[in-house]
Scaffold this motif. Structure first.
Motif, PDB file in Angstrom:
ATOM      1  N   ILE A 100       5.436   7.892   7.780  1.00 32.48           N
ATOM      2  CA  ILE A 100       5.939   8.172   6.438  1.00 32.48           C
ATOM      3  C   ILE A 100       5.864   9.672   6.159  1.00 32.48           C
ATOM      4  O   ILE A 100       4.815  10.286   6.304  1.00 32.48           O
ATOM      5  N   ASN A 101       6.985  10.248   5.761  1.00 30.63           N
ATOM      6  CA  ASN A 101       7.008  11.690   5.515  1.00 30.63           C
ATOM      7  C   ASN A 101       8.213  12.064   4.658  1.00 30.63           C
ATOM      8  O   ASN A 101       9.135  11.268   4.480  1.00 30.63           O
ATOM      9  N   LYS A 161       1.297  14.627   3.524  1.00 32.66           N
ATOM     10  CA  LYS A 161       1.584  13.420   4.313  1.00 32.66           C
ATOM     11  C   LYS A 161       0.519  12.342   4.114  1.00 32.66           C
ATOM     12  O   LYS A 161       0.834  11.177   3.850  1.00 32.66           O
ATOM     13  N   THR A 162      -0.742  12.706   4.238  1.00 34.94           N
ATOM     14  CA  THR A 162      -1.824  11.736   4.082  1.00 34.94           C
ATOM     15  C   THR A 162      -1.849  11.158   2.671  1.00 34.94           C
ATOM     16  O   THR A 162      -2.039   9.953   2.483  1.00 34.94           O
ATOM     17  N   LYS A 215      -4.203   1.904   7.042  1.00 37.62           N
ATOM     18  CA  LYS A 215      -3.962   3.338   7.201  1.00 37.62           C
ATOM     19  C   LYS A 215      -3.325   3.634   8.558  1.00 37.62           C
ATOM     20  O   LYS A 215      -2.413   4.461   8.657  1.00 37.62           O
ATOM     21  N   ALA A 219       0.333   2.554   8.403  1.00 33.41           N
ATOM     22  CA  ALA A 219       1.145   3.514   7.657  1.00 33.41           C
ATOM     23  C   ALA A 219       1.398   4.770   8.490  1.00 33.41           C
ATOM     24  O   ALA A 219       2.507   5.315   8.510  1.00 33.41           O
ATOM     25  N   LYS A 220       0.357   5.230   9.192  1.00 35.30           N
ATOM     26  CA  LYS A 220       0.502   6.417  10.038  1.00 35.30           C
ATOM     27  C   LYS A 220       1.469   6.151  11.188  1.00 35.30           C
ATOM     28  O   LYS A 220       2.271   7.015  11.559  1.00 35.30           O
ATOM     29  N   GLU A 259       0.849   8.602   2.339  1.00 39.60           N
ATOM     30  CA  GLU A 259       0.491   7.351   3.014  1.00 39.60           C
ATOM     31  C   GLU A 259      -0.447   6.520   2.135  1.00 39.60           C
ATOM     32  O   GLU A 259      -0.280   5.299   1.997  1.00 39.60           O
TER      33      GLU A 259
END
Length: 221
Positions: free
Chosen positions: A132-133, A74-75, A124, A127-128, A78
């Motif tokens: 987003i996934n 996930k990170t 960041k 985006a978190k 992103e």
């Protein structure tokens, strides 16, 4: 690349060609599975140089039972999205960030309290916030999950040796053929472990095939 489990000679794993290691020897199977899982009692080498296991091997199990294999990216996803933003997109996001904070700040003044809103612009965090996934609910069968996992490793860890086991409980012959072609197209290092005594002739024709029997006798096909 070679994977060694003593006292067996090294098992060669070539990029772009699926390597299949089959055994019906419980001790050997548990040794190699636990070695790959715990990064212990096995050796990865290339051109006679021993490689660090944590940097060059990823044990994925059957790729299905552990959803963390996907969420762990996930990170990275992103960061990838942020890096792909154009300058105009970044400017627009900055403007939207100002607008959102202005709205919240206006609502705070209604309460006549000494409140403040963080004025820092952080892509960041944005985006978190968007969450987003990978949409795992859209994957209709186990093979869809395996494909996504392999493609994620190809994108972010293309030189790692991926080790999977137990796949033949989930994949049919057509999906196995598709998997072989995908590994070839992406030029990946992939090793599949299988606890079985059934010789799979169709794999011997298409893969690097090893078999270790109950007496630790090794066959190369």
């Amino acid at each position: 690349m070679n994977l060694t489990v003593y006292p067996q000679a090294p098992f060669a794993v070539d990029s772009g060609k699926l390597t299949f290691l089959q055994t019906n020897n419980p001790k050997f199977y548990s040794t190699i599975v636990l070695g790959c899982k715990n990064l212990d009692k096995i050796i990865i080498s290339e051109n006679d140089e021993i490689l660090e296991l944590s940097s060059h091997l990823a044990y994925l199990g059957n790729g299905i039972d552990n959803v963390d294999l996907i969420t762990a990216f996930k990170t990275k996803l992103e960061i990838e999205v942020i890096e792909n933003l154009t300058e105009s997109e970044r400017q627009r996001l900055f403007q939207l960030d100002r607008e959102v904070k202005s709205i919240f700040l206006g609502a705070a003044y209604l309460e006549e309290l000494p409140l403040a809103i963080d004025d820092e612009w952080n892509l960041k965090k944005m985006a978190k916030y968007c969450g987003i996934n990978i949409l795992t609910s859209s994957m209709d069968n186990p093979y869809d999950i395996i494909k996504v996992i392999i493609k994620l490793y190809h994108k972010f860890y293309p030189k790692k040796l991926m080790v999977l086991n137990g796949l033949f409980n989930y994949l049919n012959s057509s999906q196995i053929n598709d998997l072989i072609q995908m590994i070839k197209a992406l030029d990946l290092y992939v090793l599949i472990l299988d606890f079985s005594a059934d010789f799979r002739k169709e794999l011997a024709d298409k893969c690097r095939y090893y078999r270790v029997d109950s007496d630790f006798v090794r066959f190369n096909y």
